[in-house]
Design a protein around this motif. Structure first.
Motif, PDB file in Angstrom:
ATOM      1  N   MET A   1       0.847  -1.172   0.000  1.00  0.00           N
ATOM      2  CA  MET A   1       0.000   0.000   0.000  1.00  0.00           C
ATOM      3  C   MET A   1       0.896   1.239   0.000  1.00  0.00           C
ATOM      4  O   MET A   1       1.953   1.260   0.629  1.00  0.00           O
ATOM      5  CB  MET A   1      -0.904  -0.016   1.225  1.00  0.00           C
ATOM      6  N   ASP A   2       0.456   2.256  -0.676  1.00  0.00           N
ATOM      7  CA  ASP A   2       1.205   3.502  -0.774  1.00  0.00           C
ATOM      8  C   ASP A   2       1.297   4.161   0.604  1.00  0.00           C
ATOM      9  O   ASP A   2       0.310   4.230   1.342  1.00  0.00           O
ATOM     10  CB  ASP A   2       0.501   4.431  -1.754  1.00  0.00           C
ATOM     11  N   ALA A   3       2.482   4.625   0.955  1.00  0.00           N
ATOM     12  CA  ALA A   3       2.710   5.202   2.280  1.00  0.00           C
ATOM     13  C   ALA A   3       1.874   6.467   2.498  1.00  0.00           C
ATOM     14  O   ALA A   3       1.386   6.712   3.602  1.00  0.00           O
ATOM     15  CB  ALA A   3       4.186   5.511   2.461  1.00  0.00           C
ATOM     16  N   ARG A   4       1.685   7.264   1.453  1.00  0.00           N
ATOM     17  CA  ARG A   4       0.883   8.485   1.600  1.00  0.00           C
ATOM     18  C   ARG A   4      -0.573   8.163   1.890  1.00  0.00           C
ATOM     19  O   ARG A   4      -1.204   8.804   2.733  1.00  0.00           O
ATOM     20  CB  ARG A   4       0.992   9.342   0.345  1.00  0.00           C
ATOM     21  N   LEU A   5      -1.103   7.170   1.184  1.00  0.00           N
ATOM     22  CA  LEU A   5      -2.488   6.766   1.421  1.00  0.00           C
ATOM     23  C   LEU A   5      -2.642   6.199   2.828  1.00  0.00           C
ATOM     24  O   LEU A   5      -3.624   6.493   3.518  1.00  0.00           O
ATOM     25  CB  LEU A   5      -2.918   5.734   0.382  1.00  0.00           C
ATOM     26  N   LEU A   6      -1.679   5.424   3.259  1.00  0.00           N
ATOM     27  CA  LEU A   6      -1.717   4.862   4.605  1.00  0.00           C
ATOM     28  C   LEU A   6      -1.673   5.967   5.653  1.00  0.00           C
ATOM     29  O   LEU A   6      -2.386   5.897   6.668  1.00  0.00           O
ATOM     30  CB  LEU A   6      -0.552   3.893   4.785  1.00  0.00           C
ATOM     31  N   ASP A   7      -0.878   6.993   5.444  1.00  0.00           N
ATOM     32  CA  ASP A   7      -0.828   8.126   6.365  1.00  0.00           C
ATOM     33  C   ASP A   7      -2.168   8.852   6.439  1.00  0.00           C
ATOM     34  O   ASP A   7      -2.609   9.255   7.522  1.00  0.00           O
ATOM     35  CB  ASP A   7       0.259   9.109   5.957  1.00  0.00           C
ATOM     36  N   VAL A   8      -2.823   9.017   5.304  1.00  0.00           N
ATOM     37  CA  VAL A   8      -4.131   9.681   5.291  1.00  0.00           C
ATOM     38  C   VAL A   8      -5.163   8.838   6.036  1.00  0.00           C
ATOM     39  O   VAL A   8      -5.951   9.367   6.837  1.00  0.00           O
ATOM     40  CB  VAL A   8      -4.586   9.958   3.838  1.00  0.00           C
ATOM     41  N   ILE A   9      -5.153   7.536   5.817  1.00  0.00           N
ATOM     42  CA  ILE A   9      -6.101   6.650   6.499  1.00  0.00           C
ATOM     43  C   ILE A   9      -5.864   6.679   8.009  1.00  0.00           C
ATOM     44  O   ILE A   9      -6.816   6.751   8.799  1.00  0.00           O
ATOM     45  CB  ILE A   9      -5.992   5.217   5.944  1.00  0.00           C
ATOM     46  N   ILE A  10      -4.605   6.640   8.422  1.00  0.00           N
ATOM     47  CA  ILE A  10      -4.285   6.696   9.849  1.00  0.00           C
ATOM     48  C   ILE A  10      -4.701   8.037  10.443  1.00  0.00           C
ATOM     49  O   ILE A  10      -5.243   8.097  11.548  1.00  0.00           O
ATOM     50  CB  ILE A  10      -2.786   6.435  10.074  1.00  0.00           C
ATOM     51  N   GLY A  11      -4.485   9.106   9.719  1.00  0.00           N
ATOM     52  CA  GLY A  11      -4.894  10.422  10.188  1.00  0.00           C
ATOM     53  C   GLY A  11      -6.403  10.524  10.377  1.00  0.00           C
ATOM     54  O   GLY A  11      -6.873  11.071  11.386  1.00  0.00           O
ATOM     55  N   LEU A  12      -7.153  10.006   9.429  1.00  0.00           N
ATOM     56  CA  LEU A  12      -8.617  10.022   9.558  1.00  0.00           C
ATOM     57  C   LEU A  12      -9.089   9.140  10.711  1.00  0.00           C
ATOM     58  O   LEU A  12      -9.987   9.526  11.463  1.00  0.00           O
ATOM     59  CB  LEU A  12      -9.271   9.570   8.252  1.00  0.00           C
ATOM     60  N   ALA A  13      -8.471   7.972  10.857  1.00  0.00           N
ATOM     61  CA  ALA A  13      -8.832   7.083  11.964  1.00  0.00           C
ATOM     62  C   ALA A  13      -8.505   7.739  13.304  1.00  0.00           C
ATOM     63  O   ALA A  13      -9.292   7.647  14.254  1.00  0.00           O
ATOM     64  CB  ALA A  13      -8.116   5.752  11.826  1.00  0.00           C
ATOM     65  N   ALA A  14      -7.371   8.413  13.387  1.00  0.00           N
ATOM     66  CA  ALA A  14      -6.984   9.089  14.622  1.00  0.00           C
ATOM     67  C   ALA A  14      -7.948  10.228  14.938  1.00  0.00           C
ATOM     68  O   ALA A  14      -8.315  10.443  16.097  1.00  0.00           O
ATOM     69  CB  ALA A  14      -5.562   9.613  14.514  1.00  0.00           C
ATOM     70  N   PHE A  15      -8.385  10.946  13.917  1.00  0.00           N
ATOM     71  CA  PHE A  15      -9.355  12.021  14.139  1.00  0.00           C
ATOM     72  C   PHE A  15     -10.682  11.465  14.651  1.00  0.00           C
ATOM     73  O   PHE A  15     -11.289  12.031  15.561  1.00  0.00           O
ATOM     74  CB  PHE A  15      -9.573  12.822  12.850  1.00  0.00           C
ATOM     75  N   ILE A  16     -11.112  10.352  14.085  1.00  0.00           N
ATOM     76  CA  ILE A  16     -12.356   9.719  14.542  1.00  0.00           C
ATOM     77  C   ILE A  16     -12.221   9.259  15.984  1.00  0.00           C
ATOM     78  O   ILE A  16     -13.133   9.450  16.802  1.00  0.00           O
ATOM     79  CB  ILE A  16     -12.743   8.569  13.599  1.00  0.00           C
ATOM     80  N   VAL A  17     -11.064   8.680  16.324  1.00  0.00           N
ATOM     81  CA  VAL A  17     -10.823   8.258  17.712  1.00  0.00           C
ATOM     82  C   VAL A  17     -10.851   9.469  18.639  1.00  0.00           C
ATOM     83  O   VAL A  17     -11.439   9.413  19.727  1.00  0.00           O
ATOM     84  CB  VAL A  17      -9.483   7.497  17.820  1.00  0.00           C
ATOM     85  N   LEU A  18     -10.244  10.577  18.232  1.00  0.00           N
ATOM     86  CA  LEU A  18     -10.253  11.791  19.047  1.00  0.00           C
ATOM     87  C   LEU A  18     -11.674  12.289  19.274  1.00  0.00           C
ATOM     88  O   LEU A  18     -12.040  12.630  20.404  1.00  0.00           O
ATOM     89  CB  LEU A  18      -9.410  12.883  18.388  1.00  0.00           C
ATOM     90  N   VAL A  19     -12.481  12.322  18.242  1.00  0.00           N
ATOM     91  CA  VAL A  19     -13.858  12.802  18.378  1.00  0.00           C
ATOM     92  C   VAL A  19     -14.648  11.890  19.321  1.00  0.00           C
ATOM     93  O   VAL A  19     -15.404  12.365  20.177  1.00  0.00           O
ATOM     94  CB  VAL A  19     -14.534  12.906  16.993  1.00  0.00           C
ATOM     95  N   ILE A  20     -14.456  10.580  19.175  1.00  0.00           N
ATOM     96  CA  ILE A  20     -15.152   9.638  20.054  1.00  0.00           C
ATOM     97  C   ILE A  20     -14.709   9.827  21.503  1.00  0.00           C
ATOM     98  O   ILE A  20     -15.544   9.860  22.421  1.00  0.00           O
ATOM     99  CB  ILE A  20     -14.934   8.187  19.582  1.00  0.00           C
ATOM    100  N   LEU A  21     -13.403   9.969  21.716  1.00  0.00           N
ATOM    101  CA  LEU A  21     -12.909  10.183  23.076  1.00  0.00           C
ATOM    102  C   LEU A  21     -13.430  11.491  23.658  1.00  0.00           C
ATOM    103  O   LEU A  21     -13.792  11.548  24.838  1.00  0.00           O
ATOM    104  CB  LEU A  21     -11.381  10.167  23.090  1.00  0.00           C
ATOM    105  N   LEU A  22     -13.475  12.535  22.843  1.00  0.00           N
ATOM    106  CA  LEU A  22     -13.999  13.818  23.328  1.00  0.00           C
ATOM    107  C   LEU A  22     -15.485  13.742  23.660  1.00  0.00           C
ATOM    108  O   LEU A  22     -15.967  14.470  24.522  1.00  0.00           O
ATOM    109  CB  LEU A  22     -13.749  14.919  22.304  1.00  0.00           C
ATOM    110  N   ALA A  23     -16.214  12.870  22.995  1.00  0.00           N
ATOM    111  CA  ALA A  23     -17.643  12.738  23.255  1.00  0.00           C
ATOM    112  C   ALA A  23     -17.925  11.843  24.452  1.00  0.00           C
ATOM    113  O   ALA A  23     -18.867  12.099  25.219  1.00  0.00           O
ATOM    114  CB  ALA A  23     -18.341  12.186  22.019  1.00  0.00           C
TER     115      ALA A  23
END
Length: 58
Positions: A1-23
Motif C-alpha cells: 500500500m502507498d505510504a501516503r495513502l496509509l498516512d491519510v487513512i491513519i490520520g482520519l482514523a486518529a481524528f475519529i478516535v479523538l472525536v469519540i474520546l472527546l464525546a
C-alpha cells in the motif's frame, strides 16, 4: 500500500478516535481530566500507528 495513502487513512482514523474520546470521556470523568485524557489517547494512537507503519514498511 502507498505510504501516503496509509498516512491519510491513519490520520482520519486518529481524528475519529479523538472525536469519540472527546464525546465519551466527559461523561465518565471530570471535564478537565477527560479532555486531557482524550488528547493523550490521540497522541498514543498516532504514535502507535506510526510505529507500526514504520515497522511494516522497513
Amino acid at each position: 500500500m502507498d505510504a501516503r495513502l496509509l498516512d491519510v487513512i491513519i490520520g482520519l482514523a486518529a481524528f475519529i478516535v479523538l472525536v469519540i474520546l472527546l464525546a465519551v470521556l466527559p461523561t465518565a470523568l471530570p471535564a478537565a481530566i477527560a479532555y486531557l485524557a482524550a488528547i493523550v489517547g490521540f497522541i498514543v494512537f498516532l504514535s502507535g500507528a506510526g510505529y507500526l507503519v514504520n515497522d511494516k514498511i522497513t
